[in-house]
Design a protein around this motif. Structure first.
Motif, short mmCIF file in Angstrom:
data_model
loop_
_atom_site.label_atom_id
_atom_site.label_comp_id
_atom_site.label_asym_id
_atom_site.label_seq_id
_atom_site.Cartn_x
_atom_site.Cartn_y
_atom_site.Cartn_z
N ARG A 176 14.21 4.25 5.96
CA ARG A 176 13.18 4.76 6.86
C ARG A 176 11.84 4.88 6.14
O ARG A 176 10.80 4.44 6.64
N GLU A 177 11.87 5.47 4.95
CA GLU A 177 10.62 5.69 4.21
C GLU A 177 9.94 4.38 3.85
O GLU A 177 8.72 4.23 4.03
N VAL A 178 10.70 3.42 3.36
CA VAL A 178 10.08 2.16 2.94
C VAL A 178 9.60 1.36 4.14
O VAL A 178 8.56 0.69 4.10
N SER A 179 10.32 1.44 5.26
CA SER A 179 9.92 0.71 6.47
C SER A 179 8.65 1.28 7.08
O SER A 179 7.75 0.53 7.49
N VAL A 180 8.58 2.61 7.15
CA VAL A 180 7.37 3.25 7.68
C VAL A 180 6.18 2.93 6.78
O VAL A 180 5.08 2.64 7.26
N THR A 181 6.40 2.96 5.47
CA THR A 181 5.31 2.63 4.54
C THR A 181 4.82 1.20 4.73
O THR A 181 3.62 0.94 4.74
N ALA A 182 5.75 0.27 4.92
CA ALA A 182 5.38 -1.13 5.13
C ALA A 182 4.56 -1.30 6.40
O ALA A 182 3.53 -1.99 6.41
N LEU A 183 5.00 -0.67 7.48
CA LEU A 183 4.29 -0.80 8.75
C LEU A 183 2.89 -0.20 8.66
O LEU A 183 1.91 -0.81 9.10
N HIS A 184 2.77 0.99 8.11
CA HIS A 184 1.47 1.64 8.01
C HIS A 184 0.53 0.84 7.09
O HIS A 184 -0.68 0.78 7.33
N THR A 185 1.09 0.24 6.06
CA THR A 185 0.28 -0.59 5.17
C THR A 185 -0.28 -1.80 5.92
O THR A 185 -1.44 -2.18 5.75
N LEU A 186 0.55 -2.40 6.78
CA LEU A 186 0.08 -3.55 7.56
C LEU A 186 -1.00 -3.13 8.56
O LEU A 186 -2.03 -3.81 8.69
N ILE A 187 -0.80 -2.03 9.25
CA ILE A 187 -1.79 -1.58 10.24
C ILE A 187 -3.11 -1.21 9.55
O ILE A 187 -4.20 -1.51 10.06
N ASP A 188 -3.00 -0.60 8.37
CA ASP A 188 -4.22 -0.31 7.61
C ASP A 188 -4.95 -1.61 7.25
O ASP A 188 -6.19 -1.66 7.28
N ARG A 189 -4.19 -2.64 6.91
CA ARG A 189 -4.80 -3.94 6.57
C ARG A 189 -5.43 -4.57 7.81
O ARG A 189 -6.51 -5.17 7.73
N ILE A 190 -4.79 -4.45 8.96
CA ILE A 190 -5.35 -4.98 10.20
C ILE A 190 -6.69 -4.30 10.51
O ILE A 190 -7.66 -4.94 10.91
N ASN A 191 -6.72 -2.99 10.31
CA ASN A 191 -7.93 -2.22 10.61
C ASN A 191 -9.02 -2.38 9.56
O ASN A 191 -10.20 -2.18 9.85
N ASP A 192 -8.63 -2.72 8.34
CA ASP A 192 -9.61 -2.86 7.25
C ASP A 192 -9.23 -4.07 6.40
O ASP A 192 -8.69 -3.94 5.30
#
Length: 324
Positions: free
Chosen positions: A280-296
């Motif tokens: 769960r922790e690594v998956s949530v981190t991966a998703l949030h990292t991608l969304i942060d990259r999409i936004n910036d």
């Protein structure tokens, strides 16, 4: 000049140096090239779709990846994104086809090999991408992974604290560990830490079709404060059944420690000591990292290891110190 640099400049997905920008603009002027404004608008329009790319085949153990995929899908939905699953051949060409159709805002690449052919293609495309694992070369893409090397150190320290002398790692990937960098780093970390503790360490290929060979390796070491380490639930169950037939009891005759998620232990009659890969922790981190990259898109590369902090003692640990 690299084609990827031109691509980054044209679609604005990553920063390009002033010198490179000037050279591209000069070339465009010389060639009388004018970007298609409609295409650029389409290219930058959000789809709120993320593509999760996982290699699955008839030989894959789908249950091992379900906790990761389920978490990504649920968390994406909570954040207003839907997820497309690409579980066919997942070759580099599939990335190019999806990018050309402009059907998603970014990729998460799973089941990463040491030299993964999808990674340079994703970097060339320039669409926001997170590499879910440890490659030899990330080509500047963001990486999120469970730190197996750190987990290996925790495992050995735990076993040393319980008086273990022999550590035997039974692993399906032992013969092909060169394909996956995290496996090699796990072995190296455990071997180095065992040496520091004065413990013996060995890796034995685990093949469910040749259980007698595995049991022979166990029998050779069982009298010397032995701990067996397995990875993932199914091999752990298989070796526990095999030991039962041999008359060997984990938790009494040897220690059995599994690298597998806590949630996957529900089907065990005897619960093995384990260290979780924290899906769960690594998956949530991966998703949030991608969304942060999409936004910036222009932010620096991010590399985020997720580290376990403990081994959970259950029914299969022996404290050999009490027997001396």
């Amino acid at each position: 000049m690299a084609q990827s640099t031109v691509s980054y400049y044209m679609n604005g997905s990553r920063p390009v140096s002033k010198n490179a920008s000037a050279r591209i603009e000069a070339a465009m002027k010389a060639l009388d090239y004018h970007p298609n404004s409609s295409a650029r608008t389409l290219r930058t329009q959000r789809t709120n779709l993320i593509t999760l790319i996982e290699r699955l085949s008839y030989d894959s153990v789908g249950s091992d990846v379900i906790p990761y995929m389920t978490t990504i899908i649920e968390e994406a939905y909570r954040l207003g994104y839907d997820v497309i699953l690409n579980t066919t051949k997942a070759d580099p060409n599939s990335l190019t086809r999806m990018e050309g159709r402009n059907i998603c805002d970014g990729f998460i690449l799973m089941d990463i090999e040491a030299d993964d052919s999808r990674i340079p293609v994703a970097a060339e495309i320039g669409l926001p991408t997170v590499v879910f694992g440890q490659p030899r070369d990330s080509h500047g893409l963001d990486c999120v992974y469970f730190d197996y090397a750190h987990a290996g150190g925790l495992i050995v320290d735990y076993l040393a604290a319980h008086g273990t002398h022999q550590v035997l790692f039974l692993d399906e990937l032992a013969d092909g560990s060169g394909r996956f960098l995290y496996i090699r780093r796990l072995y190296d970390a455990m071997r180095e830490r065992c040496a520091a503790h004065g413990m013996d360490f060995a890796v034995v290929p685990f093949d469910e079709r040749d259980i007698p060979a595995v049991l022979e390796a166990i029998s050779e070491r069982i009298g010397d404060r032995l701990a067996i380490v397995t990875r993932q639930p199914q091999p752990t169950k298989t070796i526990m059944f095999a030991l039962e037939r041999l008359g060997v009891v984990p938790g009494q005759d040897l220690t059995l420690l599994s690298i597998c998620p806590d949630s996957r232990l529900e089907g065990f009659e005897t619960k093995p000591t384990n260290i979780s890969q924290m899906p769960r922790e690594v998956s949530v981190t991966a998703l949030h990292t991608l969304i942060d990259r999409i936004n910036d898109p222009g932010r620096p590369q991010v590399i985020r290891p997720v580290r376990a902090d403990h081994v959970t003692t259950r029914e299969t640990t022996v404290d050999f110190r009490r027997r001396t």
